[in-house]
Design a protein around this motif. Sequence first.
Motif: not given
Lengths: 182, 182
Positions: B55-62
């Motif tokens: 989730e954290l990864f998806l939150e940051t990799m935009r």
Amino acid sequence: MSERGSGVATREAIRAAAERLFLDRGYARTPVRDIAGAAGVNAALVIRYFGSKEELFLETMRLTIDDEPLLDVPIESFGRRFVEVVLSTDDIRGVYLALVRGSGESRIAERLREVHEQALVAPLRARLSGADADLRARMAAAAVGGLLYSLWVVGDEDLAADRDELVARYGAIVQQLVAPLP
Amino acid sequence: MSERGSGVATREAIRAAAERLFLDRGYARTPVRDIAGAAGVNAALVIRYFGSKEELFLETMRLTIDDEPLLDVPIESFGRRFVEVVLSTDDIRGVYLALVRGSGESRIAERLREVHEQALVAPLRARLSGADADLRARMAAAAVGGLLYSLWVVGDEDLAADRDELVARYGAIVQQLVAPLP
DNA sequence: GTCTATATGCAGATAGAC
DNA sequence: GTCTATCTGCATATAGAC
């Protein structure tokens, strides 16, 4: 016969199981215990034989493209034919995906470089001549690599929809790089 | 001020540390403990705030590419300019690499599709018209993706050697797809 | 509310028994 | 040549300290 035989067969069973699972699920999603299970042995034995999971991966994820069907192709249709061969060679997809996804590990990245060079750059380079032949071969390889990336890593369904048209039109782009019109 | 304040700052510290480390080392090679350490908190807190590492990864990799500098570009030089912008936009490399390498996880693959669509396909599609505009935009996006793949995933040093020439010549290929000569 | 300490369960790898 | 037992390090979950 073969008092020393059974180890060889076991090793090959592990190798074959690993190849199948790595192609199927990739590096990160394939536990050593699953490989061992599929080969009918203990997980520790897998490490015993191959040293590490990464070694086993590198042992199995090799790729050699068969140049021969390309050697006779006339230069005017080489780009299209090359795209066709790459897209329809069975092993490429699984190996390519596993190597790309595993390329955070430096040795896997190195293997990806070798495979890219051997399977894409070299066959193109072989058909080119002239001062900028190397650059043109590398750009054409990049373009073909981009097709594999879009279809298999990104999963662009719209691009994959009409395969024949894709081969014809994307092949024409590669063709431009291989033998540009005067 | 802010009896409820410090949590917000902590959350942002975690997010910022995660972004930096994911861009730097990728998903698989970044332990939650390292993120926590860099943010000055306990690892459990990272999960508390973001639910999971993924989730954290998806939150940051935009990634959002700024279209504006491309809108004024005349159609005759659009292909080249697009290649230039993609190669020189700072964030793209890290996000692209992290998403490609993480794409074995289905939600990360989904994010890669979104980013590919938004950053490569859409800007190209916007400048095209005609019956086959969508296919042409997707092929051009594949070609540009192949350049990123060759330079950043494969690491083709020879291709990267002369950046200006690469931009000019590969840009010309993309240009052919965007506005083919009559 | 915000955070730490600690527990659970799975991974790759090792030592050594059989 | 193969397995059992075990170590280490990971993501994640829970209990409860402050």
